[in-house]
Motif scaffolding. Structure first.
Motif, PDB file in Angstrom:
ATOM      1  N   GLY A  85      -8.046 -14.339 -44.052  1.00 51.49           N
ATOM      2  CA  GLY A  85      -6.991 -13.891 -43.308  1.00 51.49           C
ATOM      3  C   GLY A  85      -7.152 -13.344 -42.155  1.00 51.49           C
ATOM      4  N   ASN A 115     -12.342  -9.863 -48.149  1.00 53.22           N
ATOM      5  CA  ASN A 115     -11.664  -9.919 -49.451  1.00 53.22           C
ATOM      6  C   ASN A 115     -12.502  -9.420 -50.654  1.00 53.22           C
ATOM      7  OD1 ASN A 115     -13.008 -12.079 -50.467  1.00 53.22           O
ATOM      8  ND2 ASN A 115     -11.529 -13.819 -49.701  1.00 53.22           N
ATOM      9  N   ASN A 137      -8.696  -7.245 -47.423  1.00 50.64           N
ATOM     10  CA  ASN A 137      -7.342  -8.210 -47.573  1.00 50.64           C
ATOM     11  C   ASN A 137      -6.992  -8.629 -48.849  1.00 50.64           C
ATOM     12  OD1 ASN A 137      -4.960  -9.392 -46.426  1.00 50.64           O
ATOM     13  ND2 ASN A 137      -6.134 -11.120 -45.911  1.00 50.64           N
ATOM     14  N   ARG A 138      -5.588  -8.788 -49.195  1.00 49.68           N
ATOM     15  CA  ARG A 138      -5.226  -9.452 -50.428  1.00 49.68           C
ATOM     16  C   ARG A 138      -5.580  -8.618 -51.686  1.00 49.68           C
ATOM     17  NH1 ARG A 138      -4.909 -15.889 -49.885  1.00 49.68           N
ATOM     18  NH2 ARG A 138      -2.920 -15.272 -51.349  1.00 49.68           N
ATOM     19  N   SER A 169      -4.716  -9.154 -55.556  1.00 47.35           N
ATOM     20  CA  SER A 169      -4.670 -10.234 -56.151  1.00 47.35           C
ATOM     21  C   SER A 169      -5.846 -10.517 -57.263  1.00 47.35           C
ATOM     22  CB  SER A 169      -5.054 -11.520 -55.017  1.00 47.35           C
ATOM     23  OG  SER A 169      -6.322 -11.210 -54.312  1.00 47.35           O
ATOM     24  N   GLN A 186     -10.090  -9.935 -57.934  1.00 50.31           N
ATOM     25  CA  GLN A 186     -10.984  -9.461 -56.923  1.00 50.31           C
ATOM     26  C   GLN A 186     -11.412  -8.086 -57.029  1.00 50.31           C
ATOM     27  OE1 GLN A 186     -10.167 -10.730 -53.074  1.00 50.31           O
ATOM     28  NE2 GLN A 186      -9.728 -12.438 -54.736  1.00 50.31           N
ATOM     29  N   ASP A 221      -1.805  -8.042 -51.377  1.00 52.66           N
ATOM     30  CA  ASP A 221      -1.829  -9.495 -51.385  1.00 52.66           C
ATOM     31  C   ASP A 221      -0.155  -9.627 -51.548  1.00 52.66           C
ATOM     32  OD1 ASP A 221      -2.882 -12.139 -52.051  1.00 52.66           O
ATOM     33  OD2 ASP A 221      -1.712 -11.956 -53.792  1.00 52.66           O
ATOM     34  N   SER A 222       0.459 -10.436 -50.761  1.00 55.01           N
ATOM     35  CA  SER A 222       1.662 -10.867 -50.816  1.00 55.01           C
ATOM     36  C   SER A 222       2.201 -12.242 -50.644  1.00 55.01           C
ATOM     37  CB  SER A 222       2.738 -10.162 -49.954  1.00 55.01           C
ATOM     38  OG  SER A 222       3.959 -10.458 -49.945  1.00 55.01           O
ATOM     39  N   TRP A 268       3.324  -5.073 -46.573  1.00 53.79           N
ATOM     40  CA  TRP A 268       2.036  -5.814 -45.834  1.00 53.79           C
ATOM     41  C   TRP A 268       2.119  -5.291 -44.370  1.00 53.79           C
ATOM     42  CZ3 TRP A 268       2.451  -9.283 -42.015  1.00 53.79           C
ATOM     43  CH2 TRP A 268       1.379 -10.197 -41.432  1.00 53.79           C
TER      44      TRP A 268
END
Ligand code: ATP
Ligand code: MG
Length: 295
Positions: free
Chosen positions: A31, A161, A192-193, A196, A199, A219-220, A242
């Protein structure tokens, strides 16, 4: 980081030859480019209409920053000439509707191979001379050109992540940056994320890396949807969770304390998403910062 002063961006720091935010990830696909674009958009939004932010793609080869922005730049790195003058501003920088100017990387890997450290140094100097802030996407590469960018960075954002397999690479990258003389404790570590599936949580990541704080970006599905629709989530929907999370990272990059900022809002709706986003349709993303404590 050298030059990190904590001065507000709208104050004295907004003079030419300003700051540079370098965005890096030890692994591809984490990302980095998405975040670099969003940070540049957020930073440009602090001084709309001033062309104050340059966004440079140093992810060579295979940088896709321009493509992600839907740009077809007439100029990319990999040209022979590096002695740019103010007359070249309109040629070297590709303007965007986001308020930042892009220095794009070449599509052709052979052209990318011809990019020299000298050219990257020229690009950094030229961008710095004509903008208040630079955001540099260096992808996952630590090479001469990206080390040059790192050397001049006033803030380094490292994106990870929660993939357990990615942690050893992240730890090795952090250690390597330390060996290179980068003050690793100053790195803005971004998970990031967050949220999700499968993770690791941010606390686990931060502890595994021995970093004192980690900043969460949720996460989106709206992130990819915005790219698909040629829109900017950051510009069009600044109060999306976000976007708010990215804005906090922007504040940190400027040296501003984010601890007193209010809790992240839930999202509402934007018509270009083509659907109604239910107010209760998103998971709460939890606190934006996870304090890890000194190892
Ligand atoms: N917070 C997020 N939520 C959902 N999707 C995201 C988020 N951040 C990035 N993505 C998606 O992850 C994918 C990879 O993002 P991006 O291209 O920015 O990664 P990268 O690290 O730059 O990859 P590369 O190594 O290929 O340059 C994209 O499809 C992007 O839309
Ligand atoms: Mg990328």
């Amino acid at each position: 980081m050298p030059g990190r002063t904590g001065v507000d961006v709208l104050g004295g720091a907004m003079s030419h030859g300003g700051r540079s935010v370098v965005v890096f990830s030890p692994r591809g696909g984490t990302g980095t480019t998405t975040l670099a674009i969003a940070l540049a958009t957020w930073l440009a939004g602090l001084r709309p209409g001033h062309n104050s932010v340059a966004l440079l793609d140093f992810h060579l080869p295979f940088g896709n920053l321009a493509a992600m922005l839907g740009l077809a730049p007439a100029f990319t790195l990999g040209g022979a000439d590096q002695h740019w003058t103010p007359a070249d501003i309109g040629r070297v920088f590709t303007p965007t509707s986001l308020g930042c100017n892009v220095v794009a990387s070449p599509n052709d890997p052979l052209v990318a191979e011809s990019v020299t450290v000298l050219e990257c140094a020229s690009a950094l100097a030229f961008a710095s001379a004509h903008h208040d802030l630079m955001v540099v996407d260096i992808g996952s590469n630590l090479n001469e050109a990206t080390l040059l960018a790192l050397e001049s960075a006033t803030a380094l954002v490292m994106v990870v992540n929660g993939d357990p397999q990615a942690l050893p690479a992240a730890a090795a990258a952090r250690a390597t940056l330390g060996l290179l003389g980068i003050p690793v404790d100053d790195i803005v570590l971004v998970a990031n994320r967050v949220g999700s599936v499968h993770q690791l949580d941010s606390g686990t990541i931060g502890r595994a890396l021995g970093h004192r704080a980690i900043y969460e970006v949720p996460d989106s599905p709206d992130v990819a949807l915005a790219v698909k629709k040629g829109r900017s989530l950051m510009r069009d929907w600044p109060d999306h969770p976000w976007s708010v999370a990215v804005g906090r990272i922007g504040e940190l990059c400027l040296g501003n304390d984010v601890s007193g900022l209010p809790a992240l809002p839930r999202d509402g709706r934007r018509s270009w998403l083509g659907r109604r986003t239910r107010r209760r349709g998103h998971q709460p993303i939890g606190p934006p910062t996870v304090a890890i404590g000194r190892p």
